[in-house]
Design an enzyme around this catalytic site. Structure first.
Site, PDB file in Angstrom:
ATOM      1  N   HIS A  72      35.477  34.783  38.745  1.00  0.00           N
ATOM      2  CA  HIS A  72      35.262  36.604  38.684  1.00  0.00           C
ATOM      3  C   HIS A  72      34.442  36.919  37.582  1.00  0.00           C
ATOM      4  CE1 HIS A  72      40.252  38.040  39.426  1.00  0.00           C
ATOM      5  NE2 HIS A  72      39.676  37.483  40.291  1.00  0.00           N
ATOM      6  N   TYR A 200      43.478  45.524  32.058  1.00  0.00           N
ATOM      7  CA  TYR A 200      44.630  45.546  31.807  1.00  0.00           C
ATOM      8  C   TYR A 200      44.603  47.322  31.350  1.00  0.00           C
ATOM      9  CZ  TYR A 200      43.253  40.854  30.536  1.00  0.00           C
ATOM     10  OH  TYR A 200      42.891  39.280  30.110  1.00  0.00           O
ATOM     11  N   PRO A 292      48.975  36.687  24.581  1.00  0.00           N
ATOM     12  CA  PRO A 292      48.535  36.536  25.983  1.00  0.00           C
ATOM     13  C   PRO A 292      47.485  37.510  26.344  1.00  0.00           C
ATOM     14  CG  PRO A 292      50.718  37.491  25.990  1.00  0.00           C
ATOM     15  CD  PRO A 292      50.700  37.181  24.731  1.00  0.00           C
ATOM     16  N   LYS A 296      43.585  33.720  25.909  1.00  0.00           N
ATOM     17  CA  LYS A 296      42.689  32.475  25.278  1.00  0.00           C
ATOM     18  C   LYS A 296      43.781  30.750  24.873  1.00  0.00           C
ATOM     19  CE  LYS A 296      38.755  34.342  24.746  1.00  0.00           C
ATOM     20  NZ  LYS A 296      38.600  33.952  25.727  1.00  0.00           N
ATOM     21  N   TYR A 384      35.547  37.131  25.961  1.00  0.00           N
ATOM     22  CA  TYR A 384      36.139  37.842  27.246  1.00  0.00           C
ATOM     23  C   TYR A 384      35.975  35.656  27.955  1.00  0.00           C
ATOM     24  CZ  TYR A 384      39.996  38.423  30.430  1.00  0.00           C
ATOM     25  OH  TYR A 384      40.822  37.945  31.475  1.00  0.00           O
TER      26      TYR A 384
HETATM   27  C1  PHB Z   1      47.918  35.778  34.100  1.00  0.00           C
HETATM   28  O1  PHB Z   1      47.241  35.737  34.701  1.00  0.00           O
HETATM   29  O2  PHB Z   1      49.702  35.211  33.579  1.00  0.00           O
HETATM   30  C2  PHB Z   1      47.269  36.384  32.741  1.00  0.00           C
HETATM   31  C3  PHB Z   1      46.007  36.933  32.822  1.00  0.00           C
HETATM   32  C4  PHB Z   1      45.255  37.419  31.576  1.00  0.00           C
HETATM   33  C5  PHB Z   1      46.170  37.152  30.622  1.00  0.00           C
HETATM   34  C6  PHB Z   1      47.112  37.161  30.578  1.00  0.00           C
HETATM   35  C7  PHB Z   1      47.990  36.499  31.208  1.00  0.00           C
HETATM   36  O3  PHB Z   1      45.322  37.808  29.194  1.00  0.00           O
END
Ligand code: PHB
Ligand code: APR
Length: 389
Positions: A72, A200, A292, A296, A384
């Site tokens: 990505h 997000y 989450p 990280k 990130y």
């Molecule tokens: C996930 O795919 O479970 C996931 C992806 C990004 C995040 C948290 C969880 O920031």
């Protein structure tokens, strides 16, 4: 039994450390409380930094990730309906790999089964002895029989609720913690993701995240109350709530299906330091937790393990204790930066139940600043995609 490094915990940290030590000819034994199926059943985030991808390759378990992982080059933020793409590649010349933690754990387990050192699964009453001196021991019970491992070092890779951190005298370790007043309700579903990239979303009803495991498996989350029960969330209720928090054009593309996993995770920031006591070294969730947001957790665990492995290799190879002596300070410098980033992303994107009007405007202004500043976006992208060790 005698070994050089006794590893407590067969999660990603313990398995990766064991794997790297095996390949360097350093004797190790892993002791795990649960069985392998239980360890594999835990669903966690799925975004790998380049450093984690490199470590997986160096450990010789990169074949499936190379085939099935999804590179990505950016992600999307959405704030009350306004959207912003963070172009990692253009901003910092890096990208991430979407490949689930469950898949990483499975690849590590398979490699161990093929050619790894011993893993004791199902060990109960694991205890650490004499960790303040040069000859520590681990004792445990397995099927009613007592087991003992004498070793040079203990690697505490046993997660947040493990026995390793708890074995350090209280006056020799300090912890820092923030518990957030909400959780994440997550659903895994065998349907194509709503978008090619992660989304997000900040919305007045709460945060939402659209993620994925593959082209045909999606992972979605919505912010929920800290004390909610998963049984109260039917699939329909979940998808309705998710749709309301997404941009209408995105919501229209959502393909729903029966959930194959649904769970609620609390959000916490936590650091315990130092990460060494005598001959015990902590790594991964045993020493630190991040919320989450920002994905990280696994990446931090992997950078701890890389440093710890290098320190053991130095000790046994070059006879130098510099790596082991410097381990805690070296990894904590990076851990605190990831703690800051995860806290910041969590603060920007969630609705805090007791937020006043001023704080809401500050959140909005943070997003507006990001949207208008390439430098601010570069900072997000730099964090990130992963800071250097
Ligand atoms: C996930 O795919 O479970 C996931 C992806 C990004 C995040 C948290 C969880 O920031
Ligand atoms: N004795 C033996 N094993 C134990 C004990 C104990 N007393 N307590 C816990 N364990 C085992 C757990 O059963 C688990 O399999 O230690 C393992 C720890 O694994 P994780 O919790 O996954 O921690 P870690 O390997 O550091 O992985 C970090 O997990 O929580 C996520 O976001 C985090 O992705 C990151 C990753």
């Amino acid at each position: 039994m005698r070994t050089q490094v006794a590893i407590i915990g067969a999660g990603p940290s313990g398995l990766m450390l064991g794997r790297l030590l095996d390949r360097a000819g350093i004797d190790n034994v892993i002791v795990e409380r649960q069985g392998p199926d239980y360890v594999l059943g835990r669903i966690r985030a799925g975004v790998l930094e380049q450093g984690t991808v490199d470590l997986i390759e160096e450990a010789g378990i990169g074949a499936r990730m190379r085939q099935e992982g999804l590179p990505h080059t950016g992600c999307e933020l959405s704030f009350d309906g306004d959207t912003l793409r963070i172009d990692f590649d253009a901003l910092v010349g890096r990208s991430v790999m979407v490949y689930g933690q469950t898949a990483v754990t499975r690849d590590l387990m398979e490699a161990h089964r093929r050619e790894g050192g011993p893993v004791v699964y199902g060990a109960s009453d694991v205890r650490l002895h004499d960790i303040d001196g040069p000859a520590p021991r681990i004792t445990y019970a397995l099927d009613g029989e007592a087991g003992e491992i004498a070793c040079d070092f203990v690697a505490g890779c046993d997660g947040f609720r493990g026995v390793s951190r708890a074995s350090i005298p209280a006056d020799r370790i300090r912890s820092y913690e923030r518990v957030y007043p909400f959780g994440w309700l997550g659903v895994l579903v065998d349907r194509p993701p709503v978008s090619d990239e992660l989304i997000y979303a900040h919305h007045e009803r709460g945060f939402a995240l659209c993620s994925m495991r593959s082209q045909v498996r999606s992972r979605y989350y919505v912010q929920c109350g800290a004390d909610e029960r998963v049984e109260d969330w039917s699939d329909d209720r979940f998808y309705d709530e998710l749709r309301r928090r997404l941009d209408p054009a995105v919501a229209d593309r959502l393909v729903t299906g029966p959930s194959i996993e649904k769970s609620i995770a609390p959000l916490r920031s936590f650091v315990a330091e130092p990460m060494r006591f005598g001959s015990l070294f902590l790594a991964g969730d045993a020493a630190h937790i991040v919320p989450p947001t920002g994905a990280k957790g696994l990446n931090l665990a992997m950078s701890d393990v890389r440093c710890l492995y290098e320190a053991f290799a130095d000790h046994y190879g070059a006879g130098s204790s510099a790596g082991l002596d410097g381990y805690s300070a070296r990894v904590l410098a990076r851990i605190w930066k990831a703690e800051r980033f995860s806290w910041w992303m969590t603060s920007l994107l969630h609705i805090f139940p007791d937020t006043d009007r001023f704080s809401r405007r500050i959140q909005r202004s943070e997003f507006d600043y990001l949207a208008g500043s390439r430098l601010a976006q570069a900072s997000l992208a730099e964090n990130y995609t992963g800071l250097p060790i």
